[in-house]
Design an enzyme around this catalytic site. Structure first.
Site, mmCIF file in Angstrom:
data_model
loop_
_atom_site.group_PDB
_atom_site.id
_atom_site.type_symbol
_atom_site.label_atom_id
_atom_site.label_comp_id
_atom_site.label_asym_id
_atom_site.label_seq_id
_atom_site.Cartn_x
_atom_site.Cartn_y
_atom_site.Cartn_z
ATOM 1 N N THR A 1 24.571 2.501 -20.288
ATOM 2 C CA THR A 1 25.172 2.976 -21.540
ATOM 3 C C THR A 1 25.125 4.492 -21.589
ATOM 4 O O THR A 1 24.254 5.126 -20.976
ATOM 5 C CB THR A 1 24.376 2.501 -22.775
ATOM 6 N N ASP A 2 26.045 5.064 -22.366
ATOM 7 C CA ASP A 2 25.831 6.432 -22.804
ATOM 8 C C ASP A 2 24.636 6.383 -23.766
ATOM 9 O O ASP A 2 24.249 5.307 -24.237
ATOM 10 C CB ASP A 2 27.082 6.999 -23.469
ATOM 11 N N TRP A 3 24.069 7.553 -24.056
ATOM 12 C CA TRP A 3 22.801 7.596 -24.818
ATOM 13 C C TRP A 3 23.009 7.131 -26.268
ATOM 14 O O TRP A 3 23.679 7.789 -27.036
ATOM 15 C CB TRP A 3 22.217 8.999 -24.728
ATOM 16 N N ALA B 1 24.668 4.378 -26.939
ATOM 17 C CA ALA B 1 25.951 3.670 -27.025
ATOM 18 C C ALA B 1 25.764 2.157 -26.897
ATOM 19 O O ALA B 1 26.731 1.412 -26.783
ATOM 20 C CB ALA B 1 26.915 4.167 -25.956
#
Ligand SMILES: *[C@@H]1O[C@H](CO)[C@@H](O)[C@H](O)[C@H]1NC(C)=O
Ligand SMILES: *[C@@H]1O[C@H](CO)[C@@H](O)[C@H](O)[C@H]1NC(C)=O
Ligand SMILES: *[C@@H]1O[C@H](CO)[C@@H](O)[C@H](O)[C@H]1NC(C)=O
Ligand SMILES: *[C@@H]1O[C@H](CO)[C@@H](O)[C@H](O)[C@H]1NC(C)=O
Ligand SMILES: *[C@@H]1O[C@H](CO)[C@@H](O)[C@H](O)[C@H]1NC(C)=O
Ligand SMILES: *[C@@H]1O[C@H](CO)[C@@H](O)[C@H](O)[C@H]1NC(C)=O
Ligand SMILES: *[C@@H]1O[C@H](CO)[C@@H](O)[C@H](O)[C@H]1NC(C)=O
Ligand SMILES: *[C@@H]1O[C@H](CO)[C@@H](O)[C@H](O)[C@H]1NC(C)=O
Ligand SMILES: *[C@@H]1O[C@H](CO)[C@@H](O)[C@H](O)[C@H]1NC(C)=O
Ligand SMILES: *[C@@H]1O[C@H](CO)[C@@H](O)[C@H](O)[C@H]1NC(C)=O
Ligand SMILES: *[C@@H]1O[C@H](CO)[C@@H](O)[C@H](O)[C@H]1NC(C)=O
Length: 858
Positions: A278-280, A282
């Site tokens: 994931t993005d941070w 997300a």
């Protein structure tokens, strides 16, 4: 309330009108890795290792330990029993964020401007060496999302260019460079992360927008394949180890919850063998995202330092209660360890010896918990001779847009004026603003998590002054952009006035001068236009140098006869001044080509960035109605003449093109992939809850994310009010089906069906240096696909060639099946249409003197 994706879709659907909202079709089960192609050996090693792991050990690999719990921006759990410490994941795409004694490389947009594959590789390799030597397992870059649909998109500069082929080639070379140095590259942000506004609801709320969900980028299948997915296909084909899913939604399903983009496009169609992180923050749901194809939660906690996680304990519980099949967690672990072995981490790995969270030598090992006081920064200098490649990319990416004979300078100018804040230093120091979140002094990178610390920053002022002082000239620098009277006075004395101006942008969590990541306009910053106006009124030899993140509006001054030259230098990194001096003084003839179009007005670029919510409090809806027509494709379609076109750039010499030859190559017919996958492999059996209780006597780090259970009562361990929602409401059809699955027609190998990459034509052209100095030329090959919905031309090939005066060479290149195909939604495959096709070769998207039809295509 936290929602799985089905619920999230249902909620937004009640806010607007459900039938009007774009919808992302489900695609299950999540494809299991099979060790295709060059992944075979790494996959085998991963399988052998993962087969020895318990459920909690596998879960540990999939989950970060929490924000600021360990030294890197993301660190996974470890497997101490098998000697594996946590994986260290670190920003940025242009160097080590929060690093010391490390380099600040030119940004991606400059790599694109070089049009030089070799430099892209060398920069990637140099970055990989630095990450490796600091003990980092995965670099969080390079970037192909944003692609650059909006010229004012805040993070475009982190990526390459608003063209899928230029971006695809550059991302592939960068990945090979990073991974050859022994570090996992992360292609991001997957996908359609084209603007900063509304990318995350809490961030948007912080700016006063009342939205409850992230923006949804709504795109049709054809545009997805022909534009935004294309460079990711190249990344997968180059063997990228990791992909980061994005904050935004796609068709109203979150980037990290979307089974269509992750399971179908990335894993089934493109055959991606590595892992998706994931993005941070997300990550939006546990079970739902695991089944949709998400392999790793970053930085691990639900929100920064919540002490809770969608994975960790919850993932262990989800396997034990039968909701997530064990084979899915096995696949996550195998994918993560495959990437590790593929780049040879097992050969080169050292523990991280820096901390992201302090510049002091000593600090806490676990910062948020204030635990483990120790030496955290070993201050290892990892720069080697990388200044050279930084300098080389800086020079090679410099684009000469106009030259009425003012350049190159001769060193004999009597009075050189250096004017503009962008020539000088940041009074706070090169790293004076956190994550480069300001525009003080010369601009050499944008702001946000895509930035790195400068080890030094050579300003244009320093380098030019040094140059002039080799002779007998006078050199005066003035950097107060608001004192125009002073600027006028100096300009009127100058034999040449070098005016430095800029425009900045960055990531949405920082707002600089009212620019919330995205740029609020396309004009120059810091009074730049007024500065140019004042100087040109007083000096008939004004050279403008621009450090900008992308296109700016130059219509009001570019054709002023007193503007005798214009240079775009982008974001060149630490060697900025040294690079510009080489070009200004003619030590190197400029050969960079603009990686985007310079339009007269913002409107010429197409749709405006979405800056106001348009769906009540629900997810703002960003419809990609412009389809494949972004940047030059849009200008061409509308017959709008730009000031400088995509691919344009001058040199101190000239080149001639002749003798276009096109040969059909023997090729096999294209076969859609057929057949089925294997059965989902299983590398272990889940044990009992009692096997996975927290070890007795474990000294838990505060807010740290672990894989273990508090209790054999699973509901208690999960501590989730929504625990145990009715099965059939929660589990998408087929999501747990481990039986062999039908192959997609366009699939077959990493990057897609290998027939797509078979060469169909060989093309050759003669290029001659017709001027008086050595120079580089970038021959560009465009194709017109011929259909009524196709762009006038699309870039397909290029190279950068150095030629001595009078020298000529034959440039050879090839076109493969994908280059000549369109995405066909009905057959879900690439097809070569019946429309007559042509190729065009020349020095820019609008200077294409040679053309030829493509014969014997079918
Ligand atoms: C989004 O919806 C469009 C229109 O129905 C469809 O063509 C496309 O494949 C969908 N994409 C995703 C990722 O759901
Ligand atoms: C999971 O990772 C943490 C952090 O590295 C470590 O303390 C713990 O022992 C690991 N658990 C297992 C089961 O290996
Ligand atoms: C730091 O880097 C050096 C050199 O790369 C390496 O040998 C060492 O293991 C690393 N760790 C520490 C704690 O110094
Ligand atoms: C945001 O919208 C919601 C839903 O209409 C409303 O309840 C809430 O008060 C609004 N918040 C703000 C700060 O306006
Ligand atoms: C499990 O996930 C839910 C959200 O789905 C969260 O509220 C809960 O705190 C998590 N449990 C743990 C142990 O992290
Ligand atoms: C530096 O940047 C900060 C933040 O944008 C700004 O407030 C300050 O005025 C700038 N300083 C100078 C000297 O330009
Ligand atoms: C555009 O934005 C920049 C940066 O915030 C600002 O300096 C400039 O004045 C703005 N231009 C216009 C025309 O408002
Ligand atoms: C060009 O510069 C000269 C001074 O050298 C000035 O007299 C003239 O007005 C300028 N022209 C323009 C168009 O600014
Ligand atoms: C530019 O101005 C200088 C004096 O400042 C003058 O000598 C020169 O002829 C001018 N050049 C042009 C092209 O007008
Ligand atoms: C598990 O137990 C620890 C120690 O008692 C406690 O701090 C923590 O909140 C519990 N976690 C959950 C999810 O109940
Ligand atoms: C299984 O565990 C997961 C993770 O805690 C939870 O979200 C889900 O509701 C549980 N399902 C059942 C059927 O108990």
């Amino acid at each position: 309330m936290r929602l799985g994706w089905l619920e999230a879709v249902a909620l937004t659907a009640t806010i607007a009108n459900a039938k009007d909202l774009a919808y992302s079709p489900p695609y299950y089960p999540s494809p299991w890795a099979n060790g295709h192609g060059e992944w075979a050996e790494a996959h085998q090693k991963a399988v052998e290792l993962v087969s020895q792991m318990t459920l909690v050990e596998k879960v540990n690999l999939t989950t970060g330990t929490g924000w600021m719990e360990d030294r890197c921006v993301g660190v996974t759990g470890s497997v101490p029993r098998l000697g594996i410490w946590g994986l260290c994941l670190q920003d940025a795409p242009l160097g080590i964020r929060f690093g010391d004694y490390a380099s600040a490389f030119p940004a991606g947009v400059n790599v694109a401007a070089t049009w030089d594959r070799k430099l892209a590789y060398l920069r990637g390799h140099a970055m990989g060496e630095e990450f490796r030597d600091k003990g980092i397992d995965a670099q969080l870059g390079p970037v192909a999302g944003p692609l650059g649909r909006y010229p004012d998109g805040g993070r475009n500069w982190e990526g390459f260019a608003p063209d899928p082929v230029l971006t695809g080639i550059m991302i592939a070379e960068t990945i090979k460079g990073i991974q050859d140095a022994g570090v996992i590259a992360t292609a991001k942000h997957f996908i359609l992360n084209e603007e900063e506004h509304f990318r995350q609801a809490p961030e948007a709320q912080g700016y006063g927008y009342n939205v409850s969900e992230s923006l949804s980028s709504n795109v049709d299948d054809k545009t997805m394949h022909e534009m935004y997915l294309w460079p990711f296909a190249d990344a997968v084909r180059a063997g990228v180890g990791a992909v980061m899913c994005s904050y935004n939604q796609i068709n109203n399903s979150y980037g990290c919850s979307n089974s269509y983009t992750m399971n179908k496009l990335l894993k089934a169609e493109l055959g991606f063998q590595g892992f998706i992180m994931t993005d941070w923050q997300a990550h939006h749901s546990g079970v739902g995202d695991a089944l949709a194809g998400l392999d790793m939660s970053m930085p691990g906690d639900v929100t920064f330092d919540s002490g809770t996680s969608y994975y960790g304990t919850n993932l262990t519980v989800a396997v034990l209660n039968g909701t997530v099949p064990e084979w899915r967690v096995d696949d996550m672990a195998v994918r993560i360890m495959s990437a590790y072995f593929k780049v040879g981490r097992d050969q080169v790995r050292t523990p991280p010896n820096f901390s992201s969270w302090t510049t002091n030598e000593y600090g806490y090992e676990h910062v948020i918990a204030s635990e483990g006081w120790t030496k955290v920064n070993h201050r290892v200098n990892v720069r080697r001779n990388h200044a050279k490649v930084i300098h080389d990319v800086g020079v090679a990416s410099t684009v000469l847009l106009k030259n009425d004979g003012a350049l190159p300078l001769t060193c004999k100018e009597k009075f050189v004026a250096i004017l503009g804040e962008d020539a000088g230093s940041n009074p706070l120091g090169a790293n004076g603003c956190d994550d480069r979140g300001c525009d003080n002094g010369t601009l050499a990178m944008g702001w946000g998590s895509g930035s790195a610390n400068f080890p030094y920053l050579v300003t244009p002022e320093q380098a030019i002054q040094h140059e002039v002082m080799k002779g007998e000239g006078t050199v005066i620098a003035a950097t107060d952009n608001w004192n125009l009277e002073n600027m006028a006075s100096i300009a009127s004395q100058a034999s040449v006035a070098l005016v430095f101006v800029n425009a900045d942008s960055g990531e949405g969590y920082i707002s600089v001068d009212g620019n919330e990541g995205d740029r609020k306009n396309l004009t120059l910053w810091k009074n730049g236009e007024e500065l140019i106006k004042t100087v040109t009124q007083n000096c008939n030899n004004t050279v403008v140098v621009m450090h900008t993140v992308g296109p700016v509006l130059i219509d009001s001054w570019y054709d002023n006869p007193n503007v005798t030259a214009i240079i775009w230098a982008g974001l060149p990194g630490q060697e900025s001044g040294n690079a510009i001096v080489d070009v200004l003084y003619g030590r190197v003839s400029p050969g960079g080509k603009s990686p985007f179009t310079w339009g007269k007005t913002r409107k010429d670029y197409g749709p405006a960035l979405l800056t106001q919510p348009n769906n009540g409090h629900g997810a703002p809806q960003d419809n990609f109605d412009d389809g494949v027509f972004i940047d030059y494709r849009n200008f061409d379609k509308n017959q709008e003449t730009p000031i400088y076109e995509f691919g344009y750039g001058l040199s101190y010499t000239t080149f001639a093109y002749s003798n276009l030859n096109v040969h059909r190559l023997p090729a096999r017919p294209y076969h859609p992939a057929q057949g089925r996958t294997t059965h989902a492999p299983s590398y272990g059996k889940p044990g009992e809850a009692s096997d996975y209780l927290y070890p007795e006597g474990l000294d838990r780090v505060d807010l740290f994310i672990y894989p273990w259970l508090n209790s054999t009562d699973l509901k208690k361990s999960a501590n989730d009010p929504d625990y145990g929602m009715k099965h059939d409401e929660y589990i998408p059809d087929g999501a747990r089906d481990g039986r062999p699955q039908e192959l997609l027609p366009a699939s077959g190998a990493p990057g897609g069906n290998s027939g797509l990459y078979e060469d169909l034509y060989r093309v050759s052209v003669t290029i001659k240096n017709t001027g008086h100095v050595v120079g580089d030329e970038v021959p560009q090959l465009y194709v017109s696909l011929g259909g009524p919905d196709d762009p006038v031309v699309v870039l397909r090939q290029f190279d950068r060639i150095t030629l001595a005066p009078g020298q000529e060479t034959v440039w050879q290149t090839t076109l493969n099946r994908r280059d000549l195909s369109n995405w066909d939604t009905a057959s879900q495959n690439w097809v070569i249409t019946k429309h007559p096709k042509k190729i065009h070769v020349g020095s820019s998207s609008r200077k294409l003197p040679l053309e030829a039809p493509l014969q014997d295509l079918h």
